[in-house]
Design an enzyme around this catalytic site. Structure first.
Site, mmCIF file in Angstrom:
data_model
loop_
_atom_site.group_PDB
_atom_site.id
_atom_site.type_symbol
_atom_site.label_atom_id
_atom_site.label_comp_id
_atom_site.label_asym_id
_atom_site.label_seq_id
_atom_site.Cartn_x
_atom_site.Cartn_y
_atom_site.Cartn_z
ATOM 1 N N LYS A 1 11.939 9.721 -0.458
ATOM 2 C CA LYS A 1 11.529 8.670 0.479
ATOM 3 C C LYS A 1 10.228 8.019 0.012
ATOM 4 O O LYS A 1 9.508 8.552 -0.836
ATOM 5 C CB LYS A 1 11.371 9.253 1.881
ATOM 6 C CG LYS A 1 10.253 10.271 2.018
ATOM 7 C CD LYS A 1 10.156 10.790 3.448
ATOM 8 C CE LYS A 1 9.001 11.768 3.593
ATOM 9 N NZ LYS A 1 8.829 12.214 4.994
ATOM 10 N N MET B 1 -10.697 -6.101 -3.362
ATOM 11 C CA MET B 1 -9.249 -6.231 -3.463
ATOM 12 C C MET B 1 -8.757 -5.984 -4.884
ATOM 13 O O MET B 1 -7.697 -5.373 -5.090
ATOM 14 C CB MET B 1 -8.804 -7.624 -3.003
ATOM 15 C CG MET B 1 -7.296 -7.830 -3.072
ATOM 16 S SD MET B 1 -6.765 -9.434 -2.456
ATOM 17 C CE MET B 1 -6.925 -9.178 -0.691
ATOM 18 N N TYR C 1 -19.546 -6.628 -2.362
ATOM 19 C CA TYR C 1 -19.632 -7.208 -1.025
ATOM 20 C C TYR C 1 -20.500 -6.363 -0.087
ATOM 21 O O TYR C 1 -20.482 -5.139 -0.137
ATOM 22 C CB TYR C 1 -18.237 -7.314 -0.401
ATOM 23 C CG TYR C 1 -17.358 -8.380 -1.002
ATOM 24 C CD1 TYR C 1 -17.704 -9.719 -0.936
ATOM 25 C CD2 TYR C 1 -16.169 -8.029 -1.619
ATOM 26 C CE1 TYR C 1 -16.889 -10.698 -1.479
ATOM 27 C CE2 TYR C 1 -15.334 -8.995 -2.172
ATOM 28 C CZ TYR C 1 -15.697 -10.326 -2.097
ATOM 29 O OH TYR C 1 -14.885 -11.282 -2.642
#
Length: 368
Positions: free
Chosen positions: A35, A306, A258
């Site tokens: 899975k 990101m 950031y």
């Protein structure tokens, strides 16, 4: 594409080793759980591996996962753990075993299929204390009556341990509940050919409960199913590699990334790694995580972005653009495990690997 030299390396031989180790320890057959894209390792490719070594049955969470595996040329029989709509079952009968997890679900299936329900293979999921899915014990009489009336094909039955990784006494209670339920059903003249209850932790630490099959997931990928007891024979299957995308210098008093969450107390050399939370590298590892470069630990400074994060390289000599970086795995004498990152991120090991996104290519190798 390996345009940024970032990929997850999947060791097929280690995966086979882990399956065989579990099989030998439990002295029974194994249902590999594939899975969640094989916990981030690539379900289609590993399904082909287990088919080639003679495994007869695999398990997935949802029907869609099984369909995707079969579309890629794997014909191995597939147990579907979770609910599937009657319409989707009708379109995918051959090669699948479906779970009956409640009286309401069985009633829905009978209303849809009528007498044709006998064409479908089922396993009964018995609720023995997990209280998440499964047939409640007080509904067994009604389930038994419907199985007989509609001649339902019961291929097997299973349950799921809630605390096998905790190594506590509740596992024995659940096991006894399961055995009692099975006896009650079989005493009603319903044959259950296949019985299974052991997940990874139970397979390794309670092999006496193995029954006809065990269905390990996390342990087959070489990750530890418990943080209480370690199984040293397991071999990690996944290594996550990247590269140095920039060599920099952070001057005393300057911040990085950031939010300016890190300020240099002195001038330090840095390296930027082209991996971020869009790749599944946890943002929670900001100012906590670390990588290996030249076999040495390099701490993350500032926030994980990101697409990149930055590490300090004070302890290294002459770091070069394009140099290998290990996010998970071994480099020289040092290792970063999924367990290490999970501890830092406040989660569990298979959350780490299953979150590695499709943006990270998987490369399959066969090495000892």
């Amino acid at each position: 594409m390996l345009d940024r030299k970032t990929f997850a390396e999947i060791n097929i031989n280690n995966y086979i080793h882990n399956i065989n180790f579990i099989k030998n320890k439990t002295k029974t057959e194994v249902i590999p759980v594939l899975k969640a894209d094989a916990y981030g390792h690539g379900a289609t490719q590993l399904a082909k591996v287990v088919e080639n070594i003679g495994i007869k049955l695999i398990a997935v969470a949802f029907l869609g996962e099984g369909i995707n595996i079969k579309k890629n040329g794997v014909n191995i029989e597939t147990l579907v753990f979770n609910y599937a709509t009657p319409k989707s079952i009708k379109e995918n009968i051959d090669g699948y075993i479906y779970t009956i997890g409640s009286l309401e679900q069985l009633t829905e299936l009978i209303n849809f299929f009528g007498k044709n329900i006998k064409k479908i293979k089922f396993h009964l999921n018995i609720n023995t204390g997990m209280n998440r899915m499964g047939i409640d014990i007080y509904n067994l009489d009604k389930i038994i009556s419907l199985i007989k009336e509609y001649n339902i094909n019961i291929h097997g039955a299973y349950s799921h341990f809630a605390t096998a990784d905790n190594l506590d006494d509740f596992i024995k209670e659940q096991y006894n509940n399961f055995i009692s339920a099975i006896k009650y059903i079989e005493d009603s003249n319903i044959n259950i050919p296949v019985k299974h209850i052991c997940n990874s932790a139970a397979s390794l630490f309670f092999p006496e409960y193995s029954l006809d099959y065990v269905r390990p997931g996390i342990a087959t990928y070489g990750m530890q199913p418990s943080d209480i007891k370690i199984e040293k024979e397991l071999k990690p299957v996944l290594t996550w590699k990247s590269t140095v995308a920039r060599v920099g210098l952070l001057k005393k008093g300057e911040s990085v990334s950031y939010g300016r969450t890190y300020f240099a107390k002195e001038t330090i050399p840095t390296a930027t790694i082209p991996v971020g939370y869009a790749d599944g590298y946890f943002r929670q590892l900001s100012n906590k995580g670390y990588v290996l470069i030249q076999g040495k630990r390099c701490n993350i400074i500032g926030r994980v972005c990101m697409d990149q994060f930055v590490v300090e390289t004070t302890q290294l000599n002459n770091v070069k653009l394009g140099e290998e970086v290990i996010l998970i795995g071994k480099q020289k004498d040092n290792i970063i495990s999924a367990e290490n990152l999970a501890s830092l991120a406040g989660t569990i090991n298979y959350d780490i690997t299953s979150k590695i996104t499709k943006r990270v290519p998987r490369i399959y190798i066969e090495e000892e």
